[in-house]
Enzyme design. Structure first.
Site, PDB file in Angstrom:
ATOM      1  N   ASP A 215       0.985  -1.215   0.095  1.00 31.63           N
ATOM      2  CA  ASP A 215      -0.066   0.101  -0.157  1.00 31.63           C
ATOM      3  C   ASP A 215       0.652   1.238   0.114  1.00 31.63           C
ATOM      4  O   ASP A 215       1.786   1.210   0.693  1.00 31.63           O
ATOM      5  CB  ASP A 215      -0.824   0.008   1.112  1.00 31.63           C
ATOM      6  CG  ASP A 215      -2.056   1.132   1.251  1.00 31.63           C
ATOM      7  OD1 ASP A 215      -2.882   0.920   0.492  1.00 31.63           O
ATOM      8  OD2 ASP A 215      -1.643   2.063   2.049  1.00 31.63           O
ATOM      9  N   GLU A 269       1.904  -0.472  -5.002  1.00 32.73           N
ATOM     10  CA  GLU A 269       0.733   0.404  -5.203  1.00 32.73           C
ATOM     11  C   GLU A 269       1.507   1.639  -5.384  1.00 32.73           C
ATOM     12  O   GLU A 269       1.921   2.519  -4.611  1.00 32.73           O
ATOM     13  CB  GLU A 269      -0.184   0.671  -4.236  1.00 32.73           C
ATOM     14  CG  GLU A 269      -1.333   1.531  -4.730  1.00 32.73           C
ATOM     15  CD  GLU A 269      -2.100   2.488  -3.565  1.00 32.73           C
ATOM     16  OE1 GLU A 269      -3.028   2.954  -4.161  1.00 32.73           O
ATOM     17  OE2 GLU A 269      -1.558   2.431  -2.518  1.00 32.73           O
TER      18      GLU A 269
HETATM   19  C1  NOJ Z   1      -4.444   3.114  -0.848  1.00 31.55           C
HETATM   20  C2  NOJ Z   1      -5.462   2.293  -0.413  1.00 31.55           C
HETATM   21  O1  NOJ Z   1      -5.656   1.550  -1.873  1.00 31.55           O
HETATM   22  C3  NOJ Z   1      -6.476   3.167   0.027  1.00 31.55           C
HETATM   23  O2  NOJ Z   1      -8.005   2.572   0.067  1.00 31.55           O
HETATM   24  C4  NOJ Z   1      -6.078   3.566   1.203  1.00 31.55           C
HETATM   25  O3  NOJ Z   1      -7.004   4.679   1.698  1.00 31.55           O
HETATM   26  C5  NOJ Z   1      -4.904   4.298   1.154  1.00 31.55           C
HETATM   27  N1  NOJ Z   1      -3.622   3.612   0.701  1.00 31.55           N
HETATM   28  C6  NOJ Z   1      -4.179   4.491   2.571  1.00 31.55           C
HETATM   29  O4  NOJ Z   1      -3.989   3.386   3.068  1.00 31.55           O
END
Ligand code: NOJ
Ligand code: MG
Length: 560
Positions: A215, A269
């Site tokens: 993430d 991500e």
């Molecule tokens: C990316 C995640 O996909 C999202 O859903 C989240 O709110 C943020 N990162 C913070 O962790």
């Protein structure tokens, strides 16, 4: 020799896998509390195996106060009681593996929950304590420390700092949270933070997880000086996005992942506009792959898509990593809705809401996009419900909305609830089989009545349904050797508005976005067409059979 090739291919499964994102809260509710759970998912694993995907990615299922739908992790070694137990997660992994499905779990290195034992301890310990060094605690500015330590803004709106109280109740230090106040940022300069995350990775890898999705992967490293900056003209390097030392984290994780007999996959991500900086995350000793958000953001426009595809392939080739293709996830407006609008582009900062939307057009383009994604070289991500043709639910009343983005921006940004509505499985009224009969509570977000026509039951086995189409496409992709590997060639004789490319030996993909019908090549057979009404069992019968390719349609072709 041949055996070795097979073994090497299966170990590198992530290179061309189709990975289905499960959002546990909204997938299937086994116990009737209106919230999806592991029992619900386990019951439906055969559905996912039959759909034809290779792996499942679960957004966080760990113990969490759910201030940001699980991205505020309180304890990685426990499952949130709303979802089930650790034993159930272990059984789920075993069952999935038995069905040939690999498992990817989420890790969130940038922050934890404010209810995590570390943060509780840090707050209680007071200024100067060692426990505070795991986070970013700082005294405030102003005469009494009443102003935040710097001018950073939270991604979710408002300042990125919240003030704590001292153990004696007086106003105390502030702590950094780039997301919600319930998500304090970790200090990765502290070796305990590194050790703990490596231990968490081992915990899940030892339980059979085949990989992790990382993430907010560009954000954990911070400039320790915490300087003020103007977000419109940020300094280089940025105080917290894509700093060079963030890569140390992933190099260590790669060594750990490679230590397993079947190496575990790291999937990032990585939201970055610069393809070269993006590719750094995919160097041979870092992550295996990363989500292609340039592709997700790209408008439904042939020239723009061609540019993104070229840039993607070039950036990935430079580091020998496979590209990925993704159009929806739990953070963005569902693409059936995006593609049904006049402006089909997407940017988190310009989430459009309640603009005129032609869902039929959106669905037609979503079908065309699927065949494009699945034919491009690399991996492909699907978000739960896209195989049912679900759209963004835009009429959720404010009081039922749960996304902190909606609340922290006072509704200026409508947030992400609309793509997180529980799936419709069966029946003709809510909860559409999401919860069992006689459930104690309704689904945690309301489902539109119109989803009666979009349930799995309504689409199962029905020719022309989105589900039938996804199943046919995934089955064909699996059997088509030409779709493996990196081989990719644009077809010569470029027609404006049309994307045409060849893969392997005699396999072609043609996507028509030109707004008009174009002729199909005479020397090729249509294997599959995205045109509604096309019958894969009888390719000559309808749709593109007449030697013409309608607009907003993609076909897979084989040279005769
Ligand atoms: C990316 C995640 O996909 C999202 O859903 C989240 O709110 C943020 N990162 C913070 O962790
Ligand atoms: Mg439940």
């Amino acid at each position: 020799m041949a055996d070795q090739t097979v073994a090497a291919e299966s170990v590198q499964w992530w290179r061309d896998a189709v990975i289905y994102q499960v959002y546990p809260r909204s997938f299937a509710d086994g116990d009737g509390d209106g919230i999806g759970d592991l029992t619900g998912i386990r019951d439906r694993l055969p559905y996912l195996a039959e759909l034809g995907v290779d792996a499942l990615w679960f957004t966080p299922w760990y113990a969490s106060p759910q201030a940001d739908a699980g991205y505020d992790v309180a304890d990685y070694r426990r499952i949130d009681p709303a979802f089930g137990s650790l034993e159930q997660a272990e059984a789920l992994i075993t069952d999935a593996h038995a069905l040939g499905l690999r498992i990817i779990v989420d890790v969130v290195p940038n922050h934890v929950s404010d209810r995590h034992a570390w943060f509780q301890e840090a707050k209680a310990a007071g200024p100067g304590a060692e426990a505070r060094d795991l986070f970013w605690f700082r005294p405030g500015r102003g005469t009494d420390g009443e102003l935040p330590p710097n001018d950073w803004q939270s991604v979710f709106g408002g300042p990125a700092w919240s003030r704590t109280a001292n153990p004696d109740g007086t106003p105390g230090e502030w702590y950094l949270h780039l997301f919600a106040p319930e998500q304090p940022d970790l200090n990765w300069n502290n070796s305990k933070v590194r050790e703990e995350h490596e231990s968490v990775l081992r915990f899940w890898f030892d339980r059979g997880a085949d990989g992790v999705r990382i993430d907010s992967a560009t954000m954990p490293a911070k400039d320790p000086a915490l300087p003020d900056f103007d977000p419109d003209t940020p300094p280089v390097p940025h105080p917290y996005i894509d700093r060079d030392d963030v890569h140390d984290i992933y190099r260590a994780w790669r060594t750990l992942a490679d230590g397993y007999e079947e190496p575990r996959a790291l999937i990032g991500e990585v939201w970055l506009a610069d393809p070269e900086r993006f590719a750094h995350y995919l160097r041979a000793d870092e992550m295996h792959s990363a989500f292609n958000f340039d592709y997700l953001n790209c408008p439904w426009d042939a020239a723009a898509l061609r540019r993104v595809i070229d840039a993607t392939l070039a950036a990935h080739a430079s580091v020998g990593a496979p590209a990925t293709w993704v159009l929806s996830n739990h953070d963005v407006t569902r693409h059936v809705t995006r593609y049904g609008r006049a402006d089909t582009s997407f940017g988190l900062s310009l989430r459009q809401h309640k603009t005129p939307t032609d869902l039929e057009l959106g669905a037609r383009r979503a079908r065309a996009a699927l065949l494009l994604n699945l034919a491009l070289p690399g991996g492909c991500y699907l978000y739960q419900g896209e195989e049912l043709g679900l759209w963004e639910v835009e009429d959720i009343p404010g009081e039922l909305r749960q996304d902190p983005i909606f609340h922290r921006t006072g509704g200026t940004d409508i947030g992400r609830d609309g793509c997180r509505v529980p799936l419709p499985w069966s029946g003709d009224q809510p909860p559409f089989g999401f919860s069992p009969e006689g459930a104690a509570a309704p689904p945690w977000l309301p489902q539109p009545e119109q989803w009666a026509a979009h349930t799995v039951q309504a689409q199962d086995g029905r020719p022309g349904s989105m589900l039938t189409f996804y199943r046919a496409a995934l089955r064909l992709r699996r059997g088509e050797r030409g779709l493996r590997g990196a081989d990719f060639r644009w077809l010569p004789g470029h027609t404006p508005g049309v994307l045409g490319f060849a893969r392997g030996d005699g396999f072609f993909c043609l996507a028509n976005l030109s707004g008009a019908t174009v002729p199909l090549p005479a020397d090729a057979d249509v294997v599959l067409s995205s045109a509604p009404g096309f019958d894969p069992a009888d390719p000559g019968a309808a749709g593109s059979g007449a030697g013409e390719l309608p607009t907003d349609t993609t076909v897979w072709l084989r040279q005769r």
